[in-house]
Scaffold this motif. Structure first.
Motif, PDB file in Angstrom:
ATOM      1  N   GLU A  34       0.836  -1.201   0.000  1.00  0.00           N
ATOM      2  CA  GLU A  34       0.000   0.000   0.000  1.00  0.00           C
ATOM      3  C   GLU A  34       0.877   1.259   0.000  1.00  0.00           C
ATOM      4  O   GLU A  34       0.611   2.219  -0.738  1.00  0.00           O
ATOM      5  N   GLY A  35       1.934   1.240   0.797  1.00  0.00           N
ATOM      6  CA  GLY A  35       2.863   2.367   0.825  1.00  0.00           C
ATOM      7  C   GLY A  35       3.576   2.544  -0.504  1.00  0.00           C
ATOM      8  O   GLY A  35       3.788   3.677  -0.963  1.00  0.00           O
ATOM      9  N   GLN A  36       3.947   1.429  -1.125  1.00  0.00           N
ATOM     10  CA  GLN A  36       4.607   1.505  -2.429  1.00  0.00           C
ATOM     11  C   GLN A  36       3.671   2.114  -3.468  1.00  0.00           C
ATOM     12  O   GLN A  36       4.102   2.915  -4.308  1.00  0.00           O
ATOM     13  N   ILE A  37       2.407   1.760  -3.418  1.00  0.00           N
ATOM     14  CA  ILE A  37       1.440   2.307  -4.372  1.00  0.00           C
ATOM     15  C   ILE A  37       1.277   3.812  -4.166  1.00  0.00           C
ATOM     16  O   ILE A  37       1.258   4.591  -5.128  1.00  0.00           O
ATOM     17  N   ARG A  38       1.215   4.234  -2.903  1.00  0.00           N
ATOM     18  CA  ARG A  38       1.155   5.686  -2.636  1.00  0.00           C
ATOM     19  C   ARG A  38       2.407   6.377  -3.176  1.00  0.00           C
ATOM     20  O   ARG A  38       2.334   7.487  -3.706  1.00  0.00           O
ATOM     21  N   GLY A  39       3.540   5.701  -3.039  1.00  0.00           N
ATOM     22  CA  GLY A  39       4.783   6.261  -3.560  1.00  0.00           C
ATOM     23  C   GLY A  39       4.746   6.424  -5.073  1.00  0.00           C
ATOM     24  O   GLY A  39       5.204   7.440  -5.611  1.00  0.00           O
ATOM     25  N   VAL A  40       4.199   5.448  -5.770  1.00  0.00           N
ATOM     26  CA  VAL A  40       4.088   5.536  -7.228  1.00  0.00           C
ATOM     27  C   VAL A  40       3.140   6.666  -7.623  1.00  0.00           C
ATOM     28  O   VAL A  40       3.415   7.407  -8.577  1.00  0.00           O
ATOM     29  N   LYS A  41       2.029   6.817  -6.889  1.00  0.00           N
ATOM     30  CA  LYS A  41       1.122   7.934  -7.174  1.00  0.00           C
ATOM     31  C   LYS A  41       1.873   9.259  -7.052  1.00  0.00           C
ATOM     32  O   LYS A  41       1.725  10.143  -7.895  1.00  0.00           O
ATOM     33  N   GLY A  42       2.693   9.373  -6.011  1.00  0.00           N
ATOM     34  CA  GLY A  42       3.487  10.585  -5.831  1.00  0.00           C
ATOM     35  C   GLY A  42       4.487  10.782  -6.960  1.00  0.00           C
ATOM     36  O   GLY A  42       4.712  11.906  -7.418  1.00  0.00           O
ATOM     37  N   MET A  43       5.089   9.693  -7.407  1.00  0.00           N
ATOM     38  CA  MET A  43       6.033   9.782  -8.527  1.00  0.00           C
ATOM     39  C   MET A  43       5.352  10.307  -9.782  1.00  0.00           C
ATOM     40  O   MET A  43       5.909  11.134 -10.504  1.00  0.00           O
ATOM     41  N   ILE A  44       4.146   9.836 -10.024  1.00  0.00           N
ATOM     42  CA  ILE A  44       3.411  10.284 -11.209  1.00  0.00           C
ATOM     43  C   ILE A  44       3.019  11.755 -11.062  1.00  0.00           C
ATOM     44  O   ILE A  44       3.150  12.540 -12.009  1.00  0.00           O
TER      45      ILE A  44
END
Length: 104
Positions: A34-44
């Protein structure tokens, strides 16, 4: 990581009962994902270079696959064995459908 046979037990209501240790392990892994997915959203949102985002997505997919493998192993070692012993051979067809979905 290997699962002990007692880690998962399915009842006739088709409900899993994970040991506290297994449940904690799965939840820890899912929280990390879940944290990794939030991180990817931030990257985008920050317009991060696509290759870097794709690398993170690959790591997330690998982590999800690991969770799936743990669940599948526990399911096969307990729920499937239990249902076969009870004469419910249709569980094999159910398992094959599930494995096909996991292999997509």
């Amino acid at each position: 990581m290997e699962i002990e046979e007692q880690d998962v037990h399915c009842s006739t209501e088709r409900k899993s009962h994970h040991s506290d240790k297994m449940k904690s392990n799965l939840l820890t892994r899912l929280n990390r994902i879940e944290g990794q997915i939030r991180g990817v959203k931030g990257m985008i949102e920050r317009d991060t270079y696509c290759d870097d985002v794709l690398t993170q997505l690959s790591a997330i997919q690998s982590a999800l696959n690991s969770v799936g493998k743990l669940l599948l192993e526990g399911h096969m070692r307990s729920c499937v064995v239990e249902r076969i012993q009870e004469g419910e051979l249709e569980v094999i067809d159910e398992l094959l459908v599930t494995v096909k979905k996991l292999m997509k």
